[in-house]
Write a protein that holds these residues in place. Structure first.
Motif, PDB file in Angstrom:
ATOM      1  N   ALA A  97       0.837  -1.208   0.000  1.00  0.00           N
ATOM      2  CA  ALA A  97       0.000   0.000   0.000  1.00  0.00           C
ATOM      3  C   ALA A  97       0.871   1.257   0.000  1.00  0.00           C
ATOM      4  CB  ALA A  97      -0.943  -0.006   1.190  1.00  0.00           C
ATOM      5  N   ALA A  98       1.956   1.240   0.774  1.00  0.00           N
ATOM      6  CA  ALA A  98       2.854   2.396   0.819  1.00  0.00           C
ATOM      7  C   ALA A  98       3.513   2.609  -0.549  1.00  0.00           C
ATOM      8  CB  ALA A  98       3.911   2.203   1.897  1.00  0.00           C
ATOM      9  N   ILE A  99       3.951   1.516  -1.185  1.00  0.00           N
ATOM     10  CA  ILE A  99       4.555   1.626  -2.521  1.00  0.00           C
ATOM     11  C   ILE A  99       3.536   2.160  -3.523  1.00  0.00           C
ATOM     12  CG2 ILE A  99       5.502   0.284  -4.448  1.00  0.00           C
ATOM     13  CD1 ILE A  99       6.814  -1.543  -2.316  1.00  0.00           C
ATOM     14  N   THR A 100       2.292   1.682  -3.434  1.00  0.00           N
ATOM     15  CA  THR A 100       1.224   2.140  -4.326  1.00  0.00           C
ATOM     16  C   THR A 100       0.974   3.632  -4.146  1.00  0.00           C
ATOM     17  OG1 THR A 100       0.186  -0.037  -4.255  1.00  0.00           O
ATOM     18  CG2 THR A 100      -1.203   1.801  -4.945  1.00  0.00           C
ATOM     19  N   ALA A 101       0.900   4.087  -2.913  1.00  0.00           N
ATOM     20  CA  ALA A 101       0.651   5.507  -2.634  1.00  0.00           C
ATOM     21  C   ALA A 101       1.793   6.366  -3.171  1.00  0.00           C
ATOM     22  CB  ALA A 101       0.472   5.726  -1.145  1.00  0.00           C
ATOM     23  N   LEU A 102       3.037   5.920  -2.977  1.00  0.00           N
ATOM     24  CA  LEU A 102       4.184   6.670  -3.464  1.00  0.00           C
ATOM     25  C   LEU A 102       4.167   6.767  -4.990  1.00  0.00           C
ATOM     26  CD1 LEU A 102       6.924   8.055  -2.963  1.00  0.00           C
ATOM     27  CD2 LEU A 102       7.971   5.791  -3.125  1.00  0.00           C
ATOM     28  N   MET A 103       3.897   5.651  -5.653  1.00  0.00           N
ATOM     29  CA  MET A 103       3.850   5.664  -7.119  1.00  0.00           C
ATOM     30  C   MET A 103       2.715   6.544  -7.632  1.00  0.00           C
ATOM     31  SD  MET A 103       4.781   1.701  -7.989  1.00  0.00           S
ATOM     32  CE  MET A 103       4.797   1.904  -9.757  1.00  0.00           C
ATOM     33  N   ALA A 104       1.564   6.509  -6.966  1.00  0.00           N
ATOM     34  CA  ALA A 104       0.436   7.352  -7.377  1.00  0.00           C
ATOM     35  C   ALA A 104       0.775   8.831  -7.216  1.00  0.00           C
ATOM     36  CB  ALA A 104      -0.813   6.991  -6.580  1.00  0.00           C
ATOM     37  N   ALA A 105       1.434   9.186  -6.122  1.00  0.00           N
ATOM     38  CA  ALA A 105       1.800  10.586  -5.895  1.00  0.00           C
ATOM     39  C   ALA A 105       2.807  11.060  -6.938  1.00  0.00           C
ATOM     40  CB  ALA A 105       2.373  10.751  -4.488  1.00  0.00           C
TER      41      ALA A 105
END
Length: 139
Positions: A97-105
């Protein structure tokens, strides 16, 4: 016959210039048509290869996703040796989830830099050109 006259034909030696030009024009037209057919066949073959290559890349992407899913399951299984399975799954889910949020940002940031999707520098240059043309036309 001499060596020079052996290369000429009677028809070519006596043909009017108009006939020669017409024949050359027809041969050139035929050559262009043949080259176009060759180019079309070549592009058709290349298109087929691009299609196959794209399909293989798509398949590789799908297998890559499945590989990552197997890797996630492996990490959960490895962590479950030291803790409960649900805790291991929760930790892996949190990391993902943290990796997903970083990539989305980061993706949103890149999209914002590209917006609006108009060639602003080119538009400014065209406006300057139009202004210059109008100014010179008024002189």
């Amino acid at each position: 016959m001499t060596a020079d006259s052996s290369h000429r034909t009677d028809a070519g030696a006596q043909a009017p210039v108009g006939d020669l030009v017409q024949r050359a024009s027809q041969q050139l037209s035929q050559l262009v048509r043949d080259e176009m057919r060759l180019a079309q066949a070549e592009m058709t073959e290349k298109g087929k290869r691009f299609g196959k290559g794209g399909g293989l890349f798509g398949g590789a992407g799908l297998v890559g996703v499945l590989t990552l899913q197997a890797l996630v399951a492996t990490v959960i299984a490895a962590l479950s040796l030291a803790m409960d399975v649900w805790v291991a799954a929760l930790i892996v889910t949190g990391v993902l989830a943290a990796i997903t949020a970083l990539m989305a940002a980061l993706g949103k940031q890149q999209i914002s830099k590209a917006s609006p999707p108009t060639p602003e520098q080119t538009m400014d240059s065209v406006k300057a050109d139009v202004g210059e043309i109008k100014e010179r036309a008024q002189r």
